[in-house]
Design an enzyme around this catalytic site. Structure first.
Site, PDB file in Angstrom:
ATOM      1  N   ARG A 202      32.882  48.886  38.550  1.00 39.23           N
ATOM      2  CA  ARG A 202      33.282  49.592  39.775  1.00 39.23           C
ATOM      3  C   ARG A 202      33.621  50.940  39.444  1.00 39.23           C
ATOM      4  O   ARG A 202      34.658  51.124  38.274  1.00 39.23           O
ATOM      5  CB  ARG A 202      34.485  49.272  40.314  1.00 39.23           C
ATOM      6  CG  ARG A 202      33.759  47.813  41.601  1.00 39.23           C
ATOM      7  CD  ARG A 202      32.776  47.766  42.438  1.00 39.23           C
ATOM      8  NE  ARG A 202      32.386  46.249  42.899  1.00 39.23           N
ATOM      9  CZ  ARG A 202      31.586  45.594  42.379  1.00 39.23           C
ATOM     10  NH1 ARG A 202      30.787  46.668  42.049  1.00 39.23           N
ATOM     11  NH2 ARG A 202      31.330  44.767  42.944  1.00 39.23           N
ATOM     12  N   HIS A 250      23.814  51.942  40.878  1.00 36.35           N
ATOM     13  CA  HIS A 250      24.779  50.655  41.133  1.00 36.35           C
ATOM     14  C   HIS A 250      22.697  49.943  40.609  1.00 36.35           C
ATOM     15  O   HIS A 250      23.068  49.573  41.283  1.00 36.35           O
ATOM     16  CB  HIS A 250      24.991  50.747  42.052  1.00 36.35           C
ATOM     17  CG  HIS A 250      25.940  49.898  41.681  1.00 36.35           C
ATOM     18  ND1 HIS A 250      27.365  49.219  42.598  1.00 36.35           N
ATOM     19  CD2 HIS A 250      26.328  48.583  41.173  1.00 36.35           C
ATOM     20  CE1 HIS A 250      27.741  48.777  42.335  1.00 36.35           C
ATOM     21  NE2 HIS A 250      27.506  47.790  41.715  1.00 36.35           N
TER      22      HIS A 250
HETATM   23  P1  NAP Z   1      34.750  37.495  36.405  1.00 37.86           P
HETATM   24  O1  NAP Z   1      33.932  36.188  35.940  1.00 37.86           O
HETATM   25  O2  NAP Z   1      35.494  37.488  37.372  1.00 37.86           O
HETATM   26  O3  NAP Z   1      35.573  37.993  35.184  1.00 37.86           O
HETATM   27  C1  NAP Z   1      36.912  39.129  34.785  1.00 37.86           C
HETATM   28  C2  NAP Z   1      37.062  39.250  33.063  1.00 37.86           C
HETATM   29  O4  NAP Z   1      37.231  40.379  33.703  1.00 37.86           O
HETATM   30  C3  NAP Z   1      37.878  38.240  33.255  1.00 37.86           C
HETATM   31  O5  NAP Z   1      37.905  38.334  32.102  1.00 37.86           O
HETATM   32  C4  NAP Z   1      39.133  38.533  33.335  1.00 37.86           C
HETATM   33  O6  NAP Z   1      40.042  38.077  32.587  1.00 37.86           O
HETATM   34  C5  NAP Z   1      39.292  40.415  32.820  1.00 37.86           C
HETATM   35  N1  NAP Z   1      40.465  41.018  33.764  1.00 37.86           N
HETATM   36  C6  NAP Z   1      40.520  40.967  35.145  1.00 37.86           C
HETATM   37  N2  NAP Z   1      42.263  41.405  35.282  1.00 37.86           N
HETATM   38  C7  NAP Z   1      42.388  41.897  33.711  1.00 37.86           C
HETATM   39  C8  NAP Z   1      43.651  42.471  33.772  1.00 37.86           C
HETATM   40  N3  NAP Z   1      44.314  43.078  34.703  1.00 37.86           N
HETATM   41  N4  NAP Z   1      43.599  42.956  32.383  1.00 37.86           N
HETATM   42  C9  NAP Z   1      42.233  42.294  31.733  1.00 37.86           C
HETATM   43  N5  NAP Z   1      41.497  41.838  31.819  1.00 37.86           N
HETATM   44  C10 NAP Z   1      41.791  41.426  33.264  1.00 37.86           C
HETATM   45  O7  NAP Z   1      33.774  38.249  36.656  1.00 37.86           O
HETATM   46  P2  NAP Z   1      32.192  38.831  36.223  1.00 37.86           P
HETATM   47  O8  NAP Z   1      31.626  38.089  37.304  1.00 37.86           O
HETATM   48  O9  NAP Z   1      31.894  38.984  34.809  1.00 37.86           O
HETATM   49  O10 NAP Z   1      31.779  40.134  37.074  1.00 37.86           O
HETATM   50  C11 NAP Z   1      33.329  41.512  36.070  1.00 37.86           C
HETATM   51  C12 NAP Z   1      33.132  42.440  37.458  1.00 37.86           C
HETATM   52  O11 NAP Z   1      31.348  42.986  37.003  1.00 37.86           O
HETATM   53  C13 NAP Z   1      32.437  42.453  38.937  1.00 37.86           C
HETATM   54  O12 NAP Z   1      34.146  42.274  39.934  1.00 37.86           O
HETATM   55  C14 NAP Z   1      31.841  43.499  39.299  1.00 37.86           C
HETATM   56  O13 NAP Z   1      33.018  44.261  39.636  1.00 37.86           O
HETATM   57  C15 NAP Z   1      30.879  44.194  38.434  1.00 37.86           C
HETATM   58  N6  NAP Z   1      29.650  43.473  38.396  1.00 37.86           N
HETATM   59  C16 NAP Z   1      28.918  44.775  38.202  1.00 37.86           C
HETATM   60  C17 NAP Z   1      27.607  45.181  39.176  1.00 37.86           C
HETATM   61  C18 NAP Z   1      26.658  46.049  38.369  1.00 37.86           C
HETATM   62  O14 NAP Z   1      24.880  46.288  38.557  1.00 37.86           O
HETATM   63  N7  NAP Z   1      27.117  47.356  37.868  1.00 37.86           N
HETATM   64  C19 NAP Z   1      26.663  43.767  39.080  1.00 37.86           C
HETATM   65  C20 NAP Z   1      27.506  42.860  38.738  1.00 37.86           C
HETATM   66  C21 NAP Z   1      28.934  42.670  39.131  1.00 37.86           C
HETATM   67  P3  NAP Z   1      41.001  35.969  32.518  1.00 37.86           P
HETATM   68  O15 NAP Z   1      39.200  35.718  31.562  1.00 37.86           O
HETATM   69  O16 NAP Z   1      41.514  35.952  31.619  1.00 37.86           O
HETATM   70  O17 NAP Z   1      40.824  35.941  33.690  1.00 37.86           O
HETATM   71  C1  GLV Z   2      27.496  44.158  42.370  1.00 39.84           C
HETATM   72  O1  GLV Z   2      28.414  45.039  41.592  1.00 39.84           O
HETATM   73  C2  GLV Z   2      28.348  43.399  41.976  1.00 39.84           C
HETATM   74  O2  GLV Z   2      29.174  43.517  42.194  1.00 39.84           O
HETATM   75  O3  GLV Z   2      26.916  41.947  41.876  1.00 39.84           O
END
Ligand code: NAP
Ligand code: GLV
Length: 287
Positions: A202, A250
């Protein structure tokens, strides 16, 4: 799911008849009108925008998008940028503009340290793929992890050790009060000189002026930015013309309707069968 009646906003009819809302970037307060919701589905993986809505109905489960095509898209994008940096493409681009022919030897992949912040659905898949290509992969999460082929770090206390040897830094954290502004001058100063940054999480993870300074001093050699504090990026933003910033609108991983619809349908089917929903957001941690 032919048994379901699908209504497309703004033709939603009586809001009290709606059981499930599937939403993305809705206006604040919009969801309050649905008085009988069983769940709110986010069309994206990140729910920071949804959780910031002051009119978010209390007690209704929020389900985020955990979908194979989103994971695959992010995996492709992260691999593309890591290979781009590993194989020294920014230097070839400079050489080409100067009409220079100069082969550049990359380090062995096993000597290239790639660090991933966030080891969730997206981060851990990218970590496994990069480890499969032979990179020295390190990962940082909130709670301790043990992942094959990945050196794992956890919590704020281990962040300096994680950053200290990370040459290519990928941010895949959710945006929460703890992670907002985490890509800042203090943490950039802990990276090796000439590190690369890929922010695909983000825009608010990044302190933009700290990145510009880190690029000027060479602490960061080049940055790939897919997300921004204000989107679309303002026409006069200095990132557009910065020679060491790559801008993507994005689009690192876009939700793919064909697979995402199946994912949501499966979760609705679970709810209708009285089974627990999957991928429910913890409102306390914010992800
Ligand atoms: P997720 O499965 O919820 O994983 C989040 C990870 O971040 C977990 O490993 C978590 O730790 C870690 N985390 C959270 N808070 C933290 C902190 N304070 N310190 C250290 N580590 C922390 O999320 P995801 O599905 O992988 O997605 C991650 C993010 O990618 C989304 O929230 C979104 O903002 C972004 N995203 C971007 C796009 C794009 O096109 N650019 C697309 C999709 C998603 P734990 O494992 O210990 O809980
Ligand atoms: C995109 O940014 C998503 O959170 O899926």
């Amino acid at each position: 799911m032919p048994m379901l009646e699908i209504r497309l906003w703004p033709d939603a009819g009586d809001p009290a008849e709606i059981d499930y809302v599937l939403a993305w970037n809705h206006p604040d307060g919009f969801l309050m009108r649905f008085s009988n919701l069983r769940a709110i589905y986010s069309m994206g993986a990140g729910v920071d925008r949804l959780l910031k809505d002051p009119g978010l109905p209390e007690g209704v489960p929020i389900v985020r998008m955990v979908d194979p095509s989103l994971v695959a898209g992010m995996n492709e994008f992260v691999l593309m940028r890591v290979l781009h940096y590993h194989r020294r493409m920014p230097e070839y681009e400079v050489q080409q503009r100067a009409g220079l022919w100069g082969p550049l030897r990359p380090p062995l992949a096993e000597d290239r340290k790639v660090g991933i912040m966030g080891l969730g659905q997206l981060g851990r898949t990218c970590a496994a793929s990069l480890a499969g290509l032979g990179f020295a992969v390190r990962g940082w999460s909130r709670t301790p992890k043990s992942l094959s082929g990945v050196q794992c770090f956890a919590g704020i206390a281990q962040l300096p050790a994680f950053l200290g040897e990370t040459e290519i830094l990928i941010c895949l954290l959710p945006l929460t009060p703890e992670t907002e502004g985490i890509l800042n001058a203090t943490h950039f100063a802990q990276l090796p000189q000439g590190a690369f940054l890929v922010n695909v999480a983000r825009g608010a993870h990044l302190v933009e002026e700290d990145l510009i300074f880190a690029l000027e001093t060479g602490r960061i050699a080049h940055a790939t930015l897919d997300v921004f504090r204000a989107e679309p990026l303002a026409a006069d933003h200095p990132f557009w013309t910065h020679p060491r910033v790559a801008i993507i609108p994005h689009a690192a991983a876009l939700t793919q309707p064909r697979t995402a619809a199946r994912t949501v349908a499966a979760n609705i089917a679970r709810d209708r069968a009285g089974e627990p929903l999957q991928d429910v957001v913890d409102r306390q941690t914010g992800y």
